[in-house]
Structures are given as structure tokens and as C-alpha cells.
Enzyme design. Structure first.
Site, mmCIF file in Angstrom:
data_model
loop_
_atom_site.group_PDB
_atom_site.id
_atom_site.type_symbol
_atom_site.label_atom_id
_atom_site.label_comp_id
_atom_site.label_asym_id
_atom_site.label_seq_id
_atom_site.Cartn_x
_atom_site.Cartn_y
_atom_site.Cartn_z
ATOM 1 N N GLU A 275 22.807 88.635 56.657
ATOM 2 C CA GLU A 275 22.234 87.200 57.141
ATOM 3 C C GLU A 275 23.310 86.421 58.005
ATOM 4 O OE1 GLU A 275 20.870 85.138 53.639
ATOM 5 O OE2 GLU A 275 18.984 86.154 53.931
ATOM 6 N N ASP A 349 14.424 89.668 47.369
ATOM 7 C CA ASP A 349 15.266 88.335 47.338
ATOM 8 C C ASP A 349 14.626 87.399 46.420
ATOM 9 O OD1 ASP A 349 16.724 86.486 47.963
ATOM 10 O OD2 ASP A 349 16.136 85.955 49.980
ATOM 11 N N GLU A 377 14.488 78.987 43.910
ATOM 12 C CA GLU A 377 14.100 79.017 45.321
ATOM 13 C C GLU A 377 12.749 79.392 45.443
ATOM 14 O OE1 GLU A 377 16.718 81.502 47.659
ATOM 15 O OE2 GLU A 377 15.671 81.249 49.246
#
Ligand code: GCU
Length: 667
Positions: A275, A349, A377
């Protein structure tokens, strides 16, 4: 006084039942500790605090029991039988309760176990407990930034007050250390994996030292997330190439400097070439080159290097599912023994439900560590009630079949499957500056559950929930059962109204909170929703069998059998591996379309039942906690409707079929 949740599960409120108090009091008349160390001192003061609160009495401590009975004896004994490092035994022995361990940390964990027994109302007679941790490094990963923000943090700002350190020590650091020690957590990386080089400056090392000094008496070692480009940004070198002699020297010097501040430094945590973060591939080197260079710098010390496997190329025509495996597989066997490769539980993820990461079981020559995400998240953040122990367990209990039946992910992680010396379970922390640490009162249970499972992954989710509830919430047995039921149902409910049947990655871009299944364009080409769900006029789901990506082939033959046949594949994982026609009849008797609608609608109904259950607890709950959760459940209901309507109405544009009549009666 209202209960603001700040004491977590270490409330130590006076036990209401005087008879029960007397029984405990008769067995805890004094404390004797044969060992003089800061960690044993923590154990003694914790017991004193606990007895004072729970039993309402001051208990004195001394070095020896002499001929007294009815007390608690703490013993560090390097030759203790049947104990591993950090393990403990608690025995009723000659009229005393004896907590023994090989190390001071073991004694501390034993002290907390004794207190937990009192907090949960267990008998202290005839104790014969032996408890050893299954995993050696039980760690929280804080994604906290120097400016006080927290990446994916939903409970206020960072709990680390960088601007005040090292001069002011926030008392919460000590509470944090106690809470962690009480569940066996012995390591913490204190800054974001998207790391700023600033954490390696002398200014910050002094601050981190101050934190390490507070955590050390609770057996917690500090790790630092490092930016791979630091030799350039901090050292002024022309490169950060891990094979460059000056770069190596820079890391050797920096590692030495860190140890001058923190002699028992835990080590480095590294997110590299992921990332946009820098890494060895920027210089044509491999992950192993980078990790081994840092391991070399660590050679003179006890610390280790934790190297993350969360990498992907963002190729819209590839399958992200396979990328970490593909990048790391050729490196199996080339990592220094001081390196642990930290792998997320699933291949994408931290989705609400993912199949276990295919790297587990496929890397016999590399020590693999687990990375779970405690912060939610993709799981309702701080407003949806989602108890994560069942998710952690589902992954740990998965069978990789790497060495035949029973080769579970847990056995990969604890090192036993391939006889690795080191072992690691890390959880991305959900702590913040909110007064109750985690915003949603129930999110505390996820921190608690993570620690308990890192210590012993054989504990059941129900057992862990019961412990936590007894220490925090309801007083009556019936109330405790209701809360446990709510917790055990909460993850399946969340999955129903967000990601049923093995769908994934349909959340809003950036914030990752609500639904955005229609997302077609994104900063990263494989970060669209349609890349993941692959809806079309025929059906839904990502075909990962041989026909398209063949990601399934990364698993052992038995696992391929389990998930490869759409007729046999569990509905929980179906759309992870198959593109199923909307009209296909599933094992429930409904077509895919009807089943999908059913789950979205049922999820909302179940949230309403959670609300009713919570309402029934009003008479026995503290008002502040009751209102807090009640308000969050209302948000959850509203947002379950949002997810349901967004997803169903979006998929209808492909199916062109009505929502089945029992769910929405025809008008
Ligand atoms: C997720 C998360 C990022 C985080 C990353 C990581 O993608 O959204 O904020 O940095 O995981 O684990 O490194």
C-alpha cells in the site's frame, strides 16, 4: 457513581454476598512473596487491590509465610515442574494457596487468574490449576500516529500522549498494562504500521522508553513499527537498499541506540512494499533481504523482527487472494530464525468472514505469526455489537491438512506443527482515549477475548464471554445468560445484514463503514466492490476454482474438496469460491437470490431482537452502560436497514427479480 467503563474487566467491586466474601477472606489472609522483582511487586499490589475491592479488606504482604496458613504464597521457582516460561500453577497446599511459576511474569499471570476466580465466583478450595500459554508472543499492534490520530481507531484519539511524554506519565498507561497482563498479553508495538521515521529519532526514543518503563513491571515488551526508508529520511543516506553496507551499518547503530533506551526492546514490526510503503523491492531486493538485514542488526540482542505479509499488487485482472502467497512462497526457508512473518487471518483484509489465509500450512520453513484485527474496521467499528471470539476461533480451528487431519491453523501459529521455536499472535488494538477505552462497551470483550485466546486458543467463545460478562456487566445468572446469547449471536447477525453467503469487500471507500456495493472506480484498481462480488445478470460470487483464478489450488487437496464443489461448500464461504446463478437452489431450499434477500432481511430482524433482549436487562444494569449500548443498538438497527436496502436494491439491478413475498408483502 455511574460506571463509566474505565476499569474494564478489573472492576473489583465489593462482592454483594457477605458469606461468599467471608469464604474468600478466610483463604486470603496474607500475601507472601519469595521474590523481589518489579513484576512480582505488581502481582502483590494487584492482589492487594483486588482483595481490598472485592472483599473489602486490607491484606498485608511479606517475604515469607512462616508457619501461617490461610494466605496466598507467590513463588518464583526456575525448576517448577510442568511449566513453560510464563506458565503458572495454583495449588491449595498445606492450608495456603500457592502460586508458582518459573518467571516473575508467570506469577503475575497466576495472580490475575486467582483474582478472576474470585471475580467470577469460583471456589478457591482444593485448587490444582496448571496453565501454560500456547503462544509465546501475545501482542497488541497499535496503529497510533505521532499526531495523536489512530489509523482505523474508533475510540477517540491515541492513548499515547506523545506531546506529554516522557515528562508526564498518564495513569492510563498503568491501567492499560494491568488490563493486558490480566489476559496474558506480553508485547505491544506502539505505533502505526504505516510508520513514520520519527519514531526512531532520539526525541521519540526517549518517549518510547518512558512507556516501556511503565509496561515492563507488567511483563510487557515494547516493539516499534519502522519505516524502511529511515536510513534515507533520518540518516541522510542515498539509499535504503538492505544490501548496502552503509544501510546495514545505519540499522546496526540505530538498533544499538534503541537498546540504550530500552534494554529489553521487543523488536521491529515492518510493513514493507505494501500500500505504498517503502521496502526492499524498491531496490530490487526481496522481503527476505529486508527482514534478514534487520534480523542481523538484532543479532546481539533478544529482540526479533516481525515482517508483515500483507502485500498485493492491485492488479485488476489478478486475484488479490493469491498475491501474498505468490510473493512469499519462493522465500520459504530463506528467512533468518529471528524473523516472524505476520499473516492476516484471511487472504484479503479482515473481512467479517474470510477463509483462513492459504499461507497457513504452506510455509513449513518459516515461522508464521497470526495478525487478527480487534479494532472493527469492517465489523461495525464502534457502533455495532459484534463479538469477535467466534471469528478468531473459526480461523484458528480451521484445518489446513498440511500434515494430515488436525493440522489446524492454531498449530501452525503455536509453532507445534513444524517445530518452530518462536510463536506470535498479534491483534490490531481497539484502544483509544475514550473513557471506556473502546467506545462500544462490548468492544472491550474483543480485546479481552483476543488475549485469552492468544494464551489458550482452546477456550471456547462462550467461556470467554461468560468470564467477561461476570466481571463487567450483569449480576443475575439469567442476565448473564441473556448477554452471552446476545454476544454469541452478534457476529452471525452482523454478517447477515452486511456480507451474507461469503460476499466480501462491499464497503464504502475510505471510511470502510457503510455499504457501497456499486463502487466501480477507486484509487486502486482492485479496490472496487464489483471486483470482489462479480455480480452479473447470471449470478454472484468470485469463481476461485480452476476456471478463473484457481486460488483454491493454494490449499491442500482436502480443503479444496471442502470448498471446491459448490454443492458441498458451506454456504458461509460459497461466494468466496463460486459464481452461483441467481436461480440456483441452495441447500436451504431457497434460490440464491431468495436466500440472499432472506439473510439481509433476517439480519435486520435479529438486530431488533437484540434490542428487545437488551431492554429486558434494564433493571439490573448500570444506567450509563444500559443507555450507552441502547443508543448504539439503535444506530445498529438503522444501519442494518441501510446495508440491507443498499445491497438488495443494488443486486436487484442484476437479478430483475422481486424481493420474495414473505419478506416484503406485495402491495
Ligand atoms: C487495511 C486498512 C489500512 C491498513 C492496512 C494494513 O487495508 O484499511 O488502514 O493500513 O490494512 O493492514 O496495513
Amino acid at each position: 457513581l455511574a460506571d463509566d467503563g474505565s476499569r474494564l474487566w478489573l472492576k473489583y467491586d465489593l462482592l454483594k454476598d457477605a458469606q461468599q466474601r467471608d469464604k474468600y477472606a478466610a483463604l486470603t489472609k496474607f500475601i507472601a512473596a519469595n521474590h523481589n522483582s518489579p513484576i512480582v511487586a505488581s502481582a502483590v499490589s494487584e492482589l492487594q487491590m483486588g482483595f481490598q475491592g472485592l472483599l473489602g479488606k486490607k491484606v498485608s504482604a511479606s517475604a515469607s509465610a512462616g508457619s501461617r496458613t490461610g494466605g496466598v504464597i507467590l513463588q518464583v521457582n526456575a525448576n517448577a515442574q510442568n511449566l513453560l516460561e510464563d506458565g503458572f500453577a495454583i495449588n491449595s497446599q498445606k492450608g495456603n494457596i500457592v502460586i508458582s511459576a518459573k518467571t516473575p511474569s508467570g506469577v503475575l499471570y497466576g495472580a490475575f487468574e486467582l483474582l478472576r476466580n474470585i471475580q467470577t465466583g469460583k471456589s478457591l478450595s482444593n485448587l490444582a490449576i496448571v496453565s501454560n500459554p500456547k503462544v509465546k508472543i501475545r501482542m497488541l499492534n497499535h496503529w497510533d500516529n505521532a499526531n495523536g490520530t489512530v489509523e482505523r481507531g474508533y475510540a477517540g484519539s491515541s492513548m499515547w500522549k506523545w506531546t506529554e511524554l516522557p515528562f508526564r506519565i498518564d495513569p492510563r498507561y498503568i491501567q492499560y498494562a494491568r488490563a493486558n497482563a490480566s489476559i496474558g498479553i506480553n508485547a505491544a508495538s506502539i505505533n502505526n504500521v504505516n510508520a513514520s521515521s520519527r519514531f526512531l529519532t532520539a526525541e521519540y526514543l526517549e518517549k518510547i522508553k518512558a512507556v516501556a518503563d511503565v509496561l515492563r513491571p507488567y511483563g510487557i515488551r515494547v516493539f516499534i513499527s519502522v519505516n524502511f526508508r529511515s536510513p534515507r529520511t533520518l540518516g541522510g543516506l542515498k539509499t535504503s537498499d538492505p544490501l548496502d553496507p552503509e544501510v546495514k551499518q545505519w540499522w546496526n547503530d540505530k538498533t544499538k541506540e534503541i537498546h540504550q533506551y530500552i534494554p529489553d526492546f521487543g523488536g521491529f514490526l515492518v510493513k514493507a512494499n505494501s500500500e505504498g510503503e517503502p521496502g526492499p523491492q524498491d531496490y530490487g531486493r526481496t522481503h527476505a533481504d529486508g527482514a534478514n538485514m534487520l534480523a542481523e542488526a538484532m543479532r546481539p540482542y533478544g529482540g526479533i523482527v516481525i515482517w508483515r505479509a500483507f502485500v498485493y499488487k492491485a492488479d485488476p485482472n489478478g486475484d488479490r487472494f493469491k498475491e501474498a502467497y505468490d510473493q512469499f512462497k519462493p522465500l520459504d526457508g530463506t528467512f533468518d530464525p529471528k524473523v516472524i512473518v505476520q499473516v492476516k487471518n484471511g487472504p484479503i483484509d479482515f473481512m467479517p468472514r474470510e477463509p483462513f489465509h492459504p499461507m497457513f500450512g504452506a510455509f513449513p520453513n518459516t515461522t508464521l505469526g497470526m495478525e487478527f484485527q480487534i479494532t472493527q474496521e469492517y465489523l461495525g467499528q464502534s457502533t455495532h455489537l459484534t463479538y469477535l471470539a467466534p471469528m478468531f476461533k473459526e480461523c484458528l480451528d480451521s484445518d489446513t491438512y498440511a500434515k494430515g487431519k488436525g493440522s489446524t491453523v492454531a498449530k501452525v501459529i503455536d509453532g507445534s506443527l513444524e517445530s518452530h521455536q518462536n510463536s506470535l499472535m498479534a491483534g490490531v488494538a481497539n484502544t483509544g482515549s475514550d473513557v471506556n477505552w473502546t467506545a462500544h462497551p462490548f468492544n472491550q470483550a474483543n480485546w479481552y477475548a483476543f488475549g485469552r485466546l492468544a494464551w489458550d486458543y482452546d477456550l471456547t467463545s462462550e467461556h470467554i464471554a461468560s468470564e467477561w460478562i461476570a466481571m463487567t456487566l450483569a449480576k443475575s445468572k439469567a442476565g448473564q445468560e441473556t448477554i452471552k446469547r446476545m454476544m454469541m449471536q452478534s457476529l452471525p447477525i452482523y454478517i447477515s445484514y452486511t456480507y451474507p453467503l461469503g460476499t466480501a469487500h462491499m464497503m464504502g471507500e475510505g471510511h470502510h463503514y457503510g455499504p457501497e456495493p456499486w463502487l466501480e472506480k477507486s484509487g486502486r484498481p482492485d479496490w472496487t466492490s464489483i471486483y470482489y462480488h462479480r455480480a452479473d445478470s447470471v449470478g454472484l460470487g468470485f469463481d476461485r476454482t480452476g476456471k478463473v483464478s484457481n486460488a483454491l489450488s493454494l490449499y491442500s487437496a482436502e480443503v479444496q474438496k471442502q470448498w471446491g464443489d459448490p454443492e458441498r461448500c458451506s454456504l458461509d464461504y460459497l461466494l468466496w469460491f463460486h459464481h452461483i446463478p441467481w436461480t440456483k437452489k441452495l441447500s436451504t431450499g431457497r434460490t440464491l437470490w431468495n436466500e440472499l434477500c432472506f439473510r439481509y432481511y433476517d439480519g435486520v430482524e435479529q438486530v431488533r431482537k437484540l434490542q428487545t433482549d437488551w431492554e429486558s436487562l434494564k433493571p439490573e444494569l448500570d444506567k450509563e452502560t444500559f443507555e450507552n449500548v441502547k443508543g448504539r443498538l439503535r444506530i445498529q438497527e438503522k444501519e442494518a436497514l441501510w446495508w440491507r436496502d443498499a445491497c438488495v436494491l443494488y443486486f436487484i439491478t442484476y437479478t430483475k427479480m422481486p424481493i420474495p413475498a414473505p419478506l416484503v408483502p406485495p402491495t
